[in-house]
Enzyme design. Structure first.
Site, PDB file in Angstrom:
ATOM      1  CD  GLU A 164      -2.589   2.404  -3.249  1.00  0.00           C
ATOM      2  OE1 GLU A 164      -3.639   3.148  -3.627  1.00  0.00           O
ATOM      3  OE2 GLU A 164      -1.647   2.609  -2.610  1.00  0.00           O
ATOM      4  CG  ASP A 204      -1.766   1.283   1.330  1.00  0.00           C
ATOM      5  OD1 ASP A 204      -2.687   1.245   0.341  1.00  0.00           O
ATOM      6  OD2 ASP A 204      -1.802   2.104   2.030  1.00  0.00           O
TER       7      ASP A 204
HETATM    8  C1  OTU Z   1      -4.333   3.621  -0.302  1.00  0.00           C
HETATM    9  O1  OTU Z   1      -4.641   4.490  -1.185  1.00  0.00           O
HETATM   10  C2  OTU Z   1      -5.287   2.500  -0.009  1.00  0.00           C
HETATM   11  O2  OTU Z   1      -5.943   2.019  -1.263  1.00  0.00           O
HETATM   12  C3  OTU Z   1      -6.548   3.641   0.469  1.00  0.00           C
HETATM   13  O3  OTU Z   1      -7.920   2.824   0.738  1.00  0.00           O
HETATM   14  C4  OTU Z   1      -6.112   4.136   1.795  1.00  0.00           C
HETATM   15  O4  OTU Z   1      -7.082   4.865   2.299  1.00  0.00           O
HETATM   16  C5  OTU Z   1      -4.875   4.751   1.853  1.00  0.00           C
HETATM   17  O5  OTU Z   1      -3.912   3.947   0.935  1.00  0.00           O
HETATM   18  C6  OTU Z   1      -4.244   4.935   3.094  1.00  0.00           C
HETATM   19  O6  OTU Z   1      -3.634   3.690   3.500  1.00  0.00           O
HETATM   20  O7  OTU Z   1      -4.719   8.074  -1.702  1.00  0.00           O
HETATM   21  O8  OTU Z   1      -7.226   7.712  -2.183  1.00  0.00           O
HETATM   22  O9  OTU Z   1      -0.181   7.120  -4.279  1.00  0.00           O
HETATM   23  O10 OTU Z   1      -2.466   7.869  -3.191  1.00  0.00           O
HETATM   24  O11 OTU Z   1      -1.846   5.003  -1.328  1.00  0.00           O
HETATM   25  C7  OTU Z   1      -6.308   6.611  -2.338  1.00  0.00           C
HETATM   26  C8  OTU Z   1      -1.045   6.089  -3.445  1.00  0.00           C
HETATM   27  C9  OTU Z   1      -4.954   6.965  -1.714  1.00  0.00           C
HETATM   28  C10 OTU Z   1      -1.825   6.793  -2.603  1.00  0.00           C
HETATM   29  C11 OTU Z   1      -2.695   5.686  -2.210  1.00  0.00           C
HETATM   30  C12 OTU Z   1      -4.128   5.819  -1.150  1.00  0.00           C
END
Ligand code: OTU
Length: 651
Positions: free
Chosen positions: A332, A290
């Site tokens: 991700e 993540d």
């Molecule tokens: C991720 O997403 C997860 O998919 C989310 O569900 C979480 O809320 C978040 O991390 C925190 O753990 O901004 O709108 O460049 O932008 O990690 C989703 C990557 C997010 C981030 C992304 C994030």
């Protein structure tokens, strides 16, 4: 021998006896296998660790702890997993893999109730299932599980970690891989490490990024992006944290209950590695990493995509590979396309979400033009050998219009205005929009805003059903199938957000759950509608029945043409119509020609011979007995045309 090689060898030789002691219960054969894998990677591990932590007086200890953590996990690795370790991750490039993702509770209820999904997953050809973070979380909001309190316990109500382990093992026996998250950037503020940090207990007092004064925070703040502006700035003042000032500022990139870990401190890496290896030994085939861009912070930078973030991932990957060489990291990263692909490397995250193709799929549907999508497919999907995209139209997160400004300008599109249009369109505020989405995390200062909404609602199914408009319902289903056709046949491995295959629309009652009220991403995370699945299975002529049948056909297409999909090359074609995307995929004399209309108007595209050079007659993929006449092809709105020919068809 350069000094790195020499030092690496020396360090690992010195470590040998200690490692041997940790591998006490292992057979000579397993011991040898471990040392062989370690030797293969020792120089790489040394080099990476040295670049990150070589400056520290305790570097030798750091290296030792990392390797011992791997050794311990190796001796804990269950037998049923060891056999597959030698096989590697052939599924990454076999052209057959299809992923699905789901929340255990919202999809099935509990871990043991996941069994009920077996038939459904098989019917969709699902080879891998990503279970959204099932770990223990704090009371109150938990960011859909991304605020992890412990990796070794499940959220209450899901079942036990042992039940999860059994599920993973059963799935393995059925030939399906399970994927779990590693939320390496942060933990929940009630994780054991965070609780100890609050008490000021070493070494945990240095696990997080805490500042005593506002002045220190101000030194970082101007360079940082707000990821969740609704949650305020990426620092939180915690009075419950011990310290000389009666409180501390704690870095929290996302929500204030998610504390960013401090990877400047190697103990954090060692501790996280241990959690990762615990998951590895549960039997996962891939770990979803993540928020990879945020792993390293350095003053005076945006603290995103820094070289050290890559080093950390590479070091984690090498160490995990010593224990479980077949495990793949999924990156991700939802950032600039150049930065997204930089994480997708065979020695880092061999698999990466492709948020660009995802966003541009919706862009093409809104504009009825495929130029941005075609451009991105042609110029932005290349990856080094050994790495692969995960291609999807929707996930549990928002949609950000993450295309590169420079790409838009090159195509004569003003990126800012275009993003504003797309947001308006999907928020349903443009007059002729069929979409029903909502604005997510609007930043009034930068103007940034993303979109929430279930794929079916964004494609118009919700408004069409509400209006009782049969034609509009039909169009919405065709939009969804056009989008899924792209995800299933363009590049990479397709991923379905379960619920999308039965056209589940927005959950407008998400706010009834107090901890979800302020996060409208819950709108597109509805509870799975098993009754609708049953109906759709019974009657393939209903709108959702057609959608489901269409997606199953796409799944079958992948299995039938696996060799073609195993070749990662895509050739984007000029179709002669601005609203129709065309591409060819081929391998070993077998070819697929795919046309997808992104416009609601009927269109006419070039004849097959003008679209794609080469010998032989194209046939319908679903009806090989039906040759395609070589004349301009007419498509209805959102229609797809899939053709094949192979050397054996050439007369
Ligand atoms: C991720 O997403 C997860 O998919 C989310 O569900 C979480 O809320 C978040 O991390 C925190 O753990 O901004 O709108 O460049 O932008 O990690 C989703 C990557 C997010 C981030 C992304 C994030």
């Amino acid at each position: 021998m350069d000094w790195i090689t020499a030092s690496a060898r020396e360090s690992f030789d010195r470590l040998q006896a200690k490692i041997e002691a940790d591998l006490g219960s292992m057979s000579a054969k397993r011991r040898r296998a471990f040392f062989d894998r370690l030797e293969d990677r020792s120089e790489e591990i040394f080099r990476l660790a040295h670049r990150l932590y070589g400056w520290r007086w305790d570097f030798a200890w750091v290296l030792e702890e990392l390797v011992l953590t791997a050794a311990r996990a190796t001796s804990d690795r269950p037998k049923w997993l060891r056999r597959g370790d030698a096989d590697g991750a052939a599924w990454l490039h076999d052209g057959r893999s299809i992923w699905a993702m789901a929340y255990i509770d919202r999809f099935a209820g509990t871990v043991s109730e996941l069994e009920r999904a077996e038939g459904h997953l098989s019917s969709l050809g699902i080879t891998h299932v990503h279970l959204m973070p099932p770990y223990a979380v704090p009371d109150g909001p938990d960011d859909g599980g991304y605020a992890v309190s412990s990796y070794r316990q499940l959220r209450s109500g899901l079942g036990s970690i042992d039940e999860l382990g059994s599920y993973i093992k059963n799935q393995h026996q059925l030939g399906r891989g399970v994927v779990l998250d590693v939320v390496a950037n942060h933990t929940a503020d009630n994780h054991r490490w965070a609780e100890a940090a609050k008490r000021g207990e070493p070494p945990f007092d240095e696990f997080y990024l805490m500042f005593d004064t506002r002045e220190e925070v101000e030194e970082w703040l101007p360079d940082l992006r707000m990821i969740f502006p609704d949650a305020g700035e990426p620092f939180v003042w915690r009075t419950d944290v011990a310290g000389p000032y009666g409180g501390k500022w704690v870095w929290s990139t996302f929500f204030d209950f998610q504390w960013d870990l401090n990877y400047q401190n190697p103990q954090v890496l060692i501790a996280m590695l241990s959690e990762m290896l615990f998951l590895a030994n549960l039997g996962v085939v891939a770990l979803r990493m993540d928020a990879t861009p945020f792993l390293w912070k350095a003053k005076g930078t945006t603290c995103e995509n820094l070289p050290e973030a890559h080093l950390i991932l590479k070091l984690m990957a090498s160490l995990v590979a010593v224990v479980a060489p077949s495990i793949v990291f999924l990156s991700e990263a939802i950032v600039h396309p150049d930065e997204v692909s930089a994480f997708v490397r065979p020695d880092e995250c061999p698999l990466g979400y492709n948020p660009l193709i995802m966003a541009l799929t919706w862009e093409a549907l809104a504009t009825g033009e495929v130029r941005m999508l075609a451009d991105a497919l042609a110029n932005r999907t290349g990856l080094p050998p050994g790495s692969q995209w995960l291609t999807y139209i929707r996930s549990h997160d928002d949609i950000g219009w993450g295309f590169a400004d420079e790409d838009a300008w090159r195509l004569g599109i003003d990126p800012g205005a275009h993003r504003a249009f797309l947001t308006e369109f999907y928020a349903g505020s443009v007059a002729d929009s069929w979409a029903r989405g909502a604005r997510f995390q609007e930043n009034p200062i930068t103007g940034d805003v993303r979109i929430s909404g279930a794929s079916a609602s964004l494609a118009g199914l919700e408004t069409a059903i509400e209006a009782g408009d049969g034609e509009a319902i039909d169009l919405a289903v065709r939009r969804l199938l056009a989008a899924q056709t792209l995800a299933f046949t363009s590049v990479g491995i397709p991923l379905i957000f379960l619920g999308d295959e039965i056209g589940m629309t927005n959950d407008h009652r998400y706010g009834e759950e107090p901890t979800h009220r302020t996060d409208n991403r819950w709108m597109h995370r509805p509870r799975y509608d098993w009754a609708r699945l049953a109906e759709s299975n019974l009657d393939p002529t209903t709108p959702t029945g057609r959608l489901l049948a269409g997606i199953r056909r796409l799944a079958k297409l992948r299995t039938d043409h696996a060799p073609v999909f195993s070749n990662d090359v895509i050739e984007v074609l000029e179709t002669g119509h601005p609203g129709v995307l065309g591409y060819r995929r081929s391998a070993d004399g077998s070819e697929l020609l795919i046309l997808i209309s992104f416009t609601r108007e009927p269109s006419e595209v070039l004849a097959p011979s003008a679209l794609a050079s080469g010998e032989g007659t194209w046939c319908d993929v679903h009806d090989l007995a039906r040759p395609i006449v070589d004349e301009p092809i007419e498509l209805c709105g959102y229609q797809t045309a899939l053709m094949t020919r192979s050397a054996s068809h050439v007369r």
